[in-house]
Write a protein that holds these residues in place. Sequence first.
Motif, PDB file in Angstrom:
ATOM      1  N   UNK A 115       0.824  -1.118   0.156  1.00  0.00           N
ATOM      2  CA  UNK A 115      -0.040   0.030  -0.576  1.00  0.00           C
ATOM      3  C   UNK A 115       1.358   1.427  -0.132  1.00  0.00           C
ATOM      4  N   UNK A 116       1.836   1.242   0.679  1.00  0.00           N
ATOM      5  CA  UNK A 116       3.064   2.424   0.886  1.00  0.00           C
ATOM      6  C   UNK A 116       3.520   2.377  -0.709  1.00  0.00           C
ATOM      7  N   UNK A 117       4.258   1.585  -1.117  1.00  0.00           N
ATOM      8  CA  UNK A 117       4.485   2.349  -2.567  1.00  0.00           C
ATOM      9  C   UNK A 117       3.370   2.425  -3.918  1.00  0.00           C
ATOM     10  N   UNK A 118       2.290   1.860  -3.325  1.00  0.00           N
ATOM     11  CA  UNK A 118       1.340   2.798  -4.636  1.00  0.00           C
ATOM     12  C   UNK A 118       0.456   3.940  -4.171  1.00  0.00           C
ATOM     13  N   UNK A 119       0.556   3.760  -2.444  1.00  0.00           N
ATOM     14  CA  UNK A 119       0.498   5.824  -2.305  1.00  0.00           C
ATOM     15  C   UNK A 119       1.720   6.247  -2.712  1.00  0.00           C
ATOM     16  N   UNK A 120       2.987   6.100  -2.725  1.00  0.00           N
ATOM     17  CA  UNK A 120       3.655   6.220  -3.121  1.00  0.00           C
ATOM     18  C   UNK A 120       3.641   6.310  -4.964  1.00  0.00           C
ATOM     19  N   UNK A 165       0.594  12.774  -8.922  1.00  0.00           N
ATOM     20  CA  UNK A 165       0.127  13.973  -8.872  1.00  0.00           C
ATOM     21  C   UNK A 165       1.280  14.587  -9.163  1.00  0.00           C
ATOM     22  N   UNK A 166       2.134  15.253  -8.306  1.00  0.00           N
ATOM     23  CA  UNK A 166       3.124  15.845  -8.711  1.00  0.00           C
ATOM     24  C   UNK A 166       3.708  16.314  -9.977  1.00  0.00           C
ATOM     25  N   UNK A 167       4.141  15.136 -10.462  1.00  0.00           N
ATOM     26  CA  UNK A 167       4.545  14.961 -12.274  1.00  0.00           C
ATOM     27  C   UNK A 167       3.463  16.024 -12.336  1.00  0.00           C
TER      28      UNK A 167
END
Length: 86
Positions: free
Chosen positions: A3-8, A14-16
């Motif tokens: 879940x951490x990798x998907x969230x990251x 989003x930032x890109x």
Amino acid sequence: MNIFKILLALVVLFLAAFGALALFGLIAATLKYLILLGLIILVGAVGYKALSKKSDAPLLESDWADRELAKAQRLLDSVRRGQLTK
């Protein structure tokens, strides 16, 4: 951890996207101001050329006045010649 990798990955995506939109806005604003500056310079150059144009041709009014004066002079000369022959 998964879940951490998907969230990251979502945060990076989003930032890109946000960075791409910011870059597009910066380029669009720069082009807009460059076009406006170019138009202002173009109008200034055309106005300068139009206002600083020096004409070597005689003015129509003075040309007309010269013709009228020459016509009056010829008329006076013909009247004087007519009076001298009498």
